[in-house]
Write an enzyme that holds these catalytic residues in place. Structure first.
Site, short mmCIF file in Angstrom:
data_model
loop_
_atom_site.label_atom_id
_atom_site.label_comp_id
_atom_site.label_asym_id
_atom_site.label_seq_id
_atom_site.Cartn_x
_atom_site.Cartn_y
_atom_site.Cartn_z
N ASP A 192 -6.41 -4.40 8.66
CA ASP A 192 -5.05 -4.39 9.19
C ASP A 192 -5.01 -3.48 10.40
O ASP A 192 -5.78 -2.53 10.50
CB ASP A 192 -4.04 -3.94 8.13
CG ASP A 192 -4.30 -2.51 7.67
OD1 ASP A 192 -3.82 -1.57 8.33
OD2 ASP A 192 -4.99 -2.33 6.65
N ASP B 175 0.83 -1.21 0.00
CA ASP B 175 0.00 0.00 0.00
C ASP B 175 0.86 1.26 0.00
O ASP B 175 2.08 1.19 0.06
CB ASP B 175 -1.06 -0.05 1.11
CG ASP B 175 -0.73 0.79 2.33
OD1 ASP B 175 0.43 0.80 2.73
OD2 ASP B 175 -1.66 1.40 2.87
#
Ligand code: ZN
Length: 415
Positions: free
Chosen positions: A256, A96
């Protein structure tokens, strides 16, 4: 529910000696140090999330990777770099852009192709499109639209469109994940609709780090009404994980969080997890490393020798307590005496008595507690603190899977 652990190059030295507080002389970090998934009884996350700014550094912060580590990651690929391919393991990898690192900028600092280079070059399983965090939230959907919020959402959607097109053109092997940014339940839902129209079936909801649990929940409810049955959701960066299991019915397939790890040394009460409750870790700060204590010593208000003696007595008593040579009473007396010096007026005797009485490390099957013993509940230095963080990941993962199992069997969670 899949749990991704965000990488920050946190490792421990398995050969660290708690008595001398030294690593072996010939330790080579890259060769000898170990990640959480390598030292726990079993890997306690289903995936690793790796952020481009953590790897490459961004602006003033130099990232968590040394130049050599960065080169190794690009050369070996993410799976070999993290030594993920062991028999019986199945750990996925997600790349990411770490949008919170550049949230204050006008536009994201990366091009779509640069980000694809990172994901494809490292061989991630999933790649998250470039997004721009919206710094504001209105759960009522009633406030007038702020231009900057709408701009950031539009930009995020445009980048998601480009990202998907470029990834296809370049025949990338990672699965693209589109990011929905919003400032309210309805705006999140609209972003999800747009991403689904582009072709995304795995959608990450971004910007949720500062949101309260109920704000996430109302957003998920709004999204649920517009979500296709074959669309899965990922929650990016959740700080409170208590509710997350319940959100699977709203389409959340993964999330997450660094919280279970970071609470080990950032929280002021929940430092050591067990199945039933959390404990406060026992604070024995280094005389040398404690800014307040150092200042007092330098000002001549506390003799350094006395401070070091009290500190060492704590360590000796704790080790003695663990092998049955010291009583809880003597150990607590030593801790309180040193505590009075470090933080006068703050009495933690009761909390420390609870953890010494329960000795939770003696029955913990995580793989770290059996080796580290009482040291795992001692708040002091990176080797102890990270071990406790890894242990928390193990307990968190267990809580998560047990709750999911219980839910699948239709048994209510006990109050
Ligand atoms: Zn443990």
């Amino acid at each position: 529910m899949r749990f991704f652990f965000p990488d920050s190059q946190d490792q421990i030295d398995p050969a660290y000696d708690f008595g001398s507080e030294q690593s072996p002389e010939f330790r080579v970090r890259q060769r000898d140090d170990r990640y959480a998934h390598e030292v726990l009884q079993h890997p306690s996350y289903t995936g690793l999330l790796v952020s481009k700014p953590i790897v490459d550094g961004y602006a003033a912060s130099s990232g968590k990777y040394t130049m050599a580590q960065r080169h190794r990651l690009y050369r070996l690929g993410v799976r070999r770099f993290f030594r993920l391919d062991q028999p019986g393991w199945s750990i996925s990898t997600m790349g990411d852009c770490g949008a919170f690192n550049y949230a204050r900028e006008e536009v994201p600092p990366y091009s779509v192709d640069e980000v694809i280079d990172f994901y494809d070059g490292c061989g991630f399983d999933y790649g998250i499109s470039i997004d721009h965090v919206i710094l504001g939230f209105d759960e009522t959907d009633a406030a007038p639209e702020v231009a900057d919020w709408a701009d950031r959402q539009r930009l995020t959607l445009e980048l998601a469109g480009d990202f998907l097109r470029r990834a296809k053109l370049r025949h990338c092997s990672f699965e693209p994940v589109g990011v929905a940014q919003g400032w309210s339940p309805r705006s999140y839902a609209e972003a999800v609709v747009e991403l689904q129209r582009m072709g995304y079936r795995y959608i990450a909801l971004g910007g949720m780090v500062p949101l309260k649990t109920f704000q996430i929940e109302v957003s998920l409810r709004a999204v649920a009404d517009r979500r296709r049955p074959d669309t899965s959701l990922h929650l990016l960066g959740i700080t409170r994980c208590d509710q997350v299991q319940g959100w699977s019915r709203l389409g959340v397939a993964s999330f997450d969080s660094t919280s279970p790890f970071r609470q080990a040394f950032k929280d002021d009460k929940d430092n050591y997890y067990t199945a039933k409750r959390n404990y406060l870790a026992i604070r024995v700060p280094q005389v040398e490393g404690n800014a307040r204590l150092k200042a007092q010593i330098n000002a001549g208000r506390i003799p350094q020798k006395a401070a070091v003696e009290l500190e060492q007595r704590c360590l000796k008593q704790l080790a003695g307590f663990d092998n049955g040579e010291s009583t809880a009473q003597d150990t607590l007396d030593a801790l309180v005496a040193y505590g009075n010096l470090v933080e006068p007026g703050r009495d933690r005797r009761e909390s420390y008595a609870e953890v010494l009485d329960a000795q939770p490390w003696k029955v913990c099957p995580c793989g770290i507690c059996a080796q580290a013993g009482i040291q795992v509940v001692v708040f002091r230095g990176t080797e102890r603190n990270k071990r406790r963080g890894f242990h928390n990941l193990f307990v968190f993962h267990r809580r998560l899977s047990e709750n999911l199992e219980r839910k699948a069997r239709g048994v209510a969670r006990p109050a």
